[in-house]
Design an enzyme around this catalytic site. Structure first.
Site, mmCIF file in Angstrom:
data_model
loop_
_atom_site.group_PDB
_atom_site.id
_atom_site.type_symbol
_atom_site.label_atom_id
_atom_site.label_comp_id
_atom_site.label_asym_id
_atom_site.label_seq_id
_atom_site.Cartn_x
_atom_site.Cartn_y
_atom_site.Cartn_z
ATOM 1 N N GLU A 1 30.487 23.199 24.912
ATOM 2 C CA GLU A 1 30.191 22.233 25.976
ATOM 3 C C GLU A 1 30.882 20.899 25.740
ATOM 4 O OE1 GLU A 1 25.911 22.343 26.105
ATOM 5 O OE2 GLU A 1 25.991 24.495 26.573
ATOM 6 N N TYR B 1 18.945 20.491 22.558
ATOM 7 C CA TYR B 1 18.892 21.836 21.974
ATOM 8 C C TYR B 1 17.765 22.011 20.957
ATOM 9 C CZ TYR B 1 22.932 23.834 24.304
ATOM 10 O OH TYR B 1 23.764 24.357 25.248
#
Length: 404
Positions: free
Chosen positions: A140, A98
Site C-alpha cells: 500500500e 493494522y
C-alpha cells in the site's frame, strides 16, 4: 510475497482451515462488532451498510480462509492481496490501523472458538497476521507513492466540484466532477473507480463509497454514475446514494481519492472484447467502451446489457449512437420485465449460455459486472462454455465475494 514463518506456525495455521470453513463468518462478524464498539472512529472508513448486510464479514471470512489455506504458499493469493491493497489505498487506510485489526481478530477467534482456540493457535495466528499485515503495508505504501507522484496525483482526499448532474435513467444519475483547485487530474485505466467521502447531516461519521468512473480517461473531469438504492421490507434505502441523488447539487463539493482498481480494460490486446453488465454494473463498461470509441479502436466490441426494463436502463442512447457510428460495435439488450412501451430489446428474461453463444464470439476477452446473482450466472455460463480464466475479468461492487 516474502513472508517468513516458522514451520510450526505454518502447520498450526493450516490445522485451523476446517474450523474457519465452519466458523469463519461467525468470527469475522464478532470481530467487527467488538472492534467498532471500542474504536467507533473506524466507522469513518468502513461501509456500515455492507456490515449490516453481512457482505463485509463474509468477504473477510473468505480472505482469512484463503490466507490459512495458502499459508505455506502465499504467492497463490497475490492477486487478492493486490486487489485488497488497491481498495485500502483508495479508502486511505493507514499502517497504524493494522495492529487494531489484528488485536480484535485474535480476540474474536478466541471468544468464538473458546477452549478450541489454544494458546498455540492464537500465537500462530498472531505471527501470521503480523507478517501478512507487513506485506499489505509495504504494498500500500508503494501504491500511495505512485498515486502521489503521477502527474496531477494526490494522496488522501481532494475536493472536486459537481459541475454537472445528469439523469441517465429513473434510478441512475451521473455526476461530472472537476477539481476545486483548478489543477490537472491524472489519467486512469478504463474500469477503475474513485472513493467519494460524503458527510450526511444526521451522521457523526464520514460515509465512504466507491464508484466506478463511467467515462473515458483523458477528459478534464471525472464522471461517476450512481444508482439510487431504493429500500425494501428487508433493507432500508441506500443512505449515501439517496443523499447524492436528492441533496447534492451542481456547485457542491465532493472530496474524492485518486482513481484505483485492478479491474480495467486490457488496451494492449487486439482480441474481440465482450462487455456483459447487469443494472448499474454497466458503469465501468461505459468507461471501457467510451475509451475504445475515443481511440477509434479496430477491435470488435460486443456490449451486452441486462436490465429490468427501459425505465431503469441507463446510457441506452449513448450505446446506440456508438453502434451507429462504429461498425466494430454491436450491442444486445436483455430485459427481465419489459414494459409494453419497451419496443427495442433483444431478449426477454435473463442471459443464458445458449443465447450468449449465438450473439458473442468465444475467442474474446470477457468483462462482466453486476449484482452478485447475475455475476454467478454469467461466470457459470462462461465456465460451461470452456472460456479460459485468462479471458475472464470481473469486479464486485463492494466487498470481494466468491463466485463459486
Amino acid at each position: 510475497m516474502a513472508v517468513q514463518l516458522s514451520e510450526k506456525t505454518i502447520q498450526t495455521v493450516k490445522s485451523t482451515v476446517p474450523v474457519l470453513a465452519e466458523y469463519g463468518e461467525a468470527i469475522t462478524t464478532h470481530f467487527y462488532k467488538r472492534m467498532f464498539a471500542d474504536h467507533p472512529e473506524l466507522k469513518n472508513i468502513f461501509n456500515m451498510t455492507n456490515q449490516k448486510a453481512g457482505r463485509q464479514p463474509r468477504a473477510l471470512a473468505n480472505a482469512v480462509y484463503a490466507a490459512a489455506m495458502h499459508i505455506d504458499n502465499l504467492e497463490a493469493i497475490l492477486p487478492t492481496v493486490d486487489q485488497i491493497a488497491e481498495k485500502h489505498r483508495s479508502l486511505n487506510v493507514k499502517p497504524e490501523q493494522y495492529p487494531i485489526v489484528g488485536e480484535y481478530l485474535l480476540l474474536a477467534i478466541k471468544e468464538v472458538l473458546g477452549d478450541a482456540a489454544t494458546d498455540d493457535i492464537i500465537e500462530a495466528w498472531g505471527e501470521a497476521y503480523g507478517a501478512i499485515a507487513d506485506v499489505f503495508i509495504q504494498v500500500e505504501q508503494e501504491k500511495y507513492k505512485k498515486a502521489k507522484e503521477q502527474e496531477g496525483g494526490w494522496i488522501g482526499y481532494r475536493d472536486f466540484t459537481v459541475v454537472k448532474k445528469v439523469k441517465e435513467s429513473n434510478v441512475i444519475t451521473s455526476f461530472y466532477l472537476e477539481p476545486k483547485d483548478g489543477g490537472i487530474i491524472p489519467p486512469f485505466r478504463p474500469g477503475q473507480y474513485i472513493t467519494a467521502q460524503v458527510s450526511l447531516p444526521d451522521s457523526e461519521y464520514k460515509q465512504l463509497r466507491q464508484y466506478s468512473l463511467s467515462d473515458a480517461p483523458g477528459k478534464d473531469y471525472y464522471r461517476i454514475s450512481v444508482k439510487r438504492e431504493d429500500g425494501s421490507e428487508e433493507q432500508p434505502d441506500g443512505v449515501v446514494s439517496t443523499f447524492l441523488h436528492e441533496q447534492v447539487k451542481e456547485g457542491d463539493i465532493l472530496p474524492i481519492t485518486a482513481p484505483a482498481g485492478e479491474f480495467y480494460l486490457n488496451e494492449e490486446s487486439t482480441n474481440p472484447v465482450v462487455f456483459i453488465s447487469g443494472g448499474v454494473g454497466l458503469t465501468p463498461m461505459m468507461s471501457m467502451l467510451n475509451r475504445l470509441v475515443d481511440q477509434n479502436s479496430e477491435r470488435d466490441v460486443y456490449f451486452v446489457h441486462a436490465s429490468q426494463n427501459g425505465e431503469v436502463h441507463a446510457f441506452k442512447g449513448d450505446v446506440a449512437q456508438f453502434e451507429a457510428q462504429a461498425s466494430s460495435v454491436q450491442s444486445k439488450v436483455v430485459y427481465s420485465d419489459p414494459h409494453p412501451s419497451d419496443a427495442e430489446y433483444d431478449k426477454k428474461g435473463h442471459i443464458d449460455l445458449e443465447w450468449l453463444k449465438a450473439v458473442v464470439p468465444y475467442d474474446a476477452e470477457f468483462y462482466f459486472c453486476g449484482p452478485e446473482g447475475f455475476m454467478r450466472t454469467v461466470n457459470a455460463a462462461l465456465n460451461d462454455w470452456g472460456v479460459s480464466e485468462e479471458q475472464v475479468h470481473y469486479e464486485f461492487f463492494g466487498p470481494e465475494l466468491s463466485l463459486q
